[in-house]
Write an enzyme that holds these catalytic residues in place. Structure first.
Site, short mmCIF file in Angstrom:
data_model
loop_
_atom_site.label_atom_id
_atom_site.label_comp_id
_atom_site.label_asym_id
_atom_site.label_seq_id
_atom_site.Cartn_x
_atom_site.Cartn_y
_atom_site.Cartn_z
N THR A 3 8.63 -6.97 6.21
CA THR A 3 9.15 -6.26 7.38
C THR A 3 8.19 -5.14 7.77
OG1 THR A 3 11.37 -6.79 6.67
CG2 THR A 3 11.17 -5.00 8.26
N CYS A 29 -12.32 8.46 -4.13
CA CYS A 29 -12.04 7.52 -5.22
C CYS A 29 -12.90 7.80 -6.45
CB CYS A 29 -12.30 6.08 -4.79
SG CYS A 29 -11.60 5.68 -3.22
C1 LIG Z 1 -15.25 2.64 3.75
C2 LIG Z 1 -13.88 2.60 3.18
N1 LIG Z 1 -13.31 1.41 2.90
C3 LIG Z 1 -12.07 1.32 2.41
C4 LIG Z 1 -11.31 2.44 2.14
C5 LIG Z 1 -9.91 2.28 1.62
O1 LIG Z 1 -8.99 2.55 2.64
P1 LIG Z 1 -7.47 2.91 2.25
O2 LIG Z 1 -7.50 4.28 1.66
O3 LIG Z 1 -6.73 2.87 3.55
O4 LIG Z 1 -7.00 1.87 1.32
C6 LIG Z 1 -11.87 3.69 2.39
C7 LIG Z 1 -11.12 4.92 2.04
O5 LIG Z 1 -11.66 5.83 1.45
C8 LIG Z 1 -13.17 3.78 2.93
O6 LIG Z 1 -13.74 4.95 3.19
#
Ligand SMILES: Cc1ncc(COP(=O)(O)O)c(C=O)c1O
Length: 381
Positions: free
Chosen positions: A237, A326
């Site tokens: 949904t 990250c």
């Molecule tokens: C280049 C890139 N790809 C993917 C992502 C992941 O996106 P999301 O945080 O929406 O999962 C990020 C987020 O830091 C990003 O900068």
């Protein structure tokens, strides 16, 4: 005064985005699949959001599939393409500087026998097109996943050239445009990619909503099956309020790009870089000067270690990061900077300062003042 310079990690939700979402939490909370009028109205609203996102990238609304985040969009495209090309005598090319949301799923493909190769970048952080071209092999099925703009440096990749070469070889093209959409023109009517990922929270929508563009006619195998929402391409949904937020953010950022908003961000970024270089010795500005999004300054401070700088900056109210969000807490030099040929020392001394349309000149002045103090402190002079 608190200064937020980490908009590539996540951006402030735009007040107009919040406003656009609220009715779908408070009143119009019905299921868009329901047949009665309230449900049909919500479905129509989702359709309008789809149009707003499609307009941002020059797509048809039917080519937009809403997802739960950018990571999901990347995984959906890559897993579907993996199935399409098959693991025998097929090939996948990604760049060394992709986000982990592309590197990890393609690592998983390599682990089960796919031929996955990583193409390097030059010292400015741009894809090595010659190496890329040499690795394309028109005699086997394949796909590429090359990002539109890098999350750490903001460097815009030669995606148009890479797409043309891959298409010539008969390969499929996916691009992670998560740090490009809403910041630089990203147009699928000009660059014929087959799949393109977007994440809302990088351009003033909330976290937890994104989309995957799937060019009409491209093969696609859903990753999530169920009730057949999103034309069967992503069941579940719909997260209606967040989709409404994504649509509004797309509209706002299209307008900002067309009417000088991002140009102003670029001027503030230039002011930041110029002031840092003028006030602090041993500052190196990283990444291509010419090909980059307007909102990122990637800076190395000789003789400093970013992990020592960040808590001091935080205490003084300046929020930024070393590398990507990250990578926080991982004691490794950034794979992006290593791919650019940086020494460990330089990579560990770098900060990513990422601005947004909400950044002000006063904030830039304050950040420069605090950075100058922090660098002196860390260097012990
Ligand atoms: C280049 C890139 N790809 C993917 C992502 C992941 O996106 P999301 O945080 O929406 O999962 C990020 C987020 O830091 C990003 O900068």
């Amino acid at each position: 005064m608190s200064v937020y310079l980490d908009s590539n990690a996540t951006s402030q939700v735009h007040p107009e985005v919040v406003e656009a979402m609220m009715p779908y939490l408070k009143e119009a909370w019905h299921n868009p699949s329901s047949g009665y009028r309230a449900g049909r109205d919500v479905k129509a609203a989702v359709g309008r959001a789809r149009e707003q996102v499609a307009e941002l990238i020059g797509a048809k609304p039917s080519e937009i599939v809403f997802t739960g985040c950018g990571t999901e969009s990347n995984n959906m495209a890559i897993k579907s393409l993996a199935r399409e090309i098959g693991r025998k005598a097929s090939k996948v090319l990604v760049s060394e500087i992709e986000h982990s949301a592309v590197l990890r799923p393609t690592d998983a493909m390599a682990a089960v026998g796919f031929d996955v190769e990583r193409v390097g970048v030059d010292t400015e952080g741009r894809l090595d097109l010659e190496d890329f071209q040499n690795r394309l092999d028109s005699s086997v099925p394949g796909f590429i996943s090359i990002m539109w703009a890098n999350n750490e440096t903001g460097v815009v990749q030669p995606i148009s050239e890479a797409t043309a070469l891959a298409k010539e070889a008969g390969w499929w093209v996916h691009t992670d445009a998560i740090q490009a959409a809403g910041k630089v023109p990203v147009r699928v009517d000009e660059v014929p990619v087959d799949f393109l990922s977007i994440s809302g929270h990088k351009f003033h929508a909330p976290k937890g909503v994104g989309c995957l563009y799937i060019r009409e006619g491209s093969p696609f195998e859903p990753m999530i099956r169920g009730g057949g929402q999103e034309s069967g391409r992503r069941s579940g949904t719909e997260n209606v309020p967040y989709i409404m937020g994504l649509g509004k953010a797309a509209e706002i950022m299209k307008d900002e790009m067309e009417n000088g908003g991002m140009k102003r961000v670029g001027e503030l970024r230039d002011l930041l870089e110029e002031s840092l270089a003028a006030k602090i010795k041993g500052v190196q500005l990283n990444g291509s000067r010419e090909h980059r999004t307007a909102n990122v300054a990637h800076v190395s401070f000789d003789g400093c270690v970013a992990s020592q700088m960040l808590p001091l900056l935080d205490e003084a109210g300046v929020q930024c990061s070393a590398g990507s969000a990250c990578m926080t807490g991982k004691n490794q030099p950034s794979h992006v900077q290593k791919a650019m040929g940086f020494s460990d020392e330089r990579a560990f001394s770098s900060l990513r300062l990422s601005l947004s349309i909400f950044t002000t000149e006063e904030e830039i002045d304050r950040a420069v003042e605090v950075l100058a103090w922090v660098v002196r402190d860390v260097r012990g002079n």
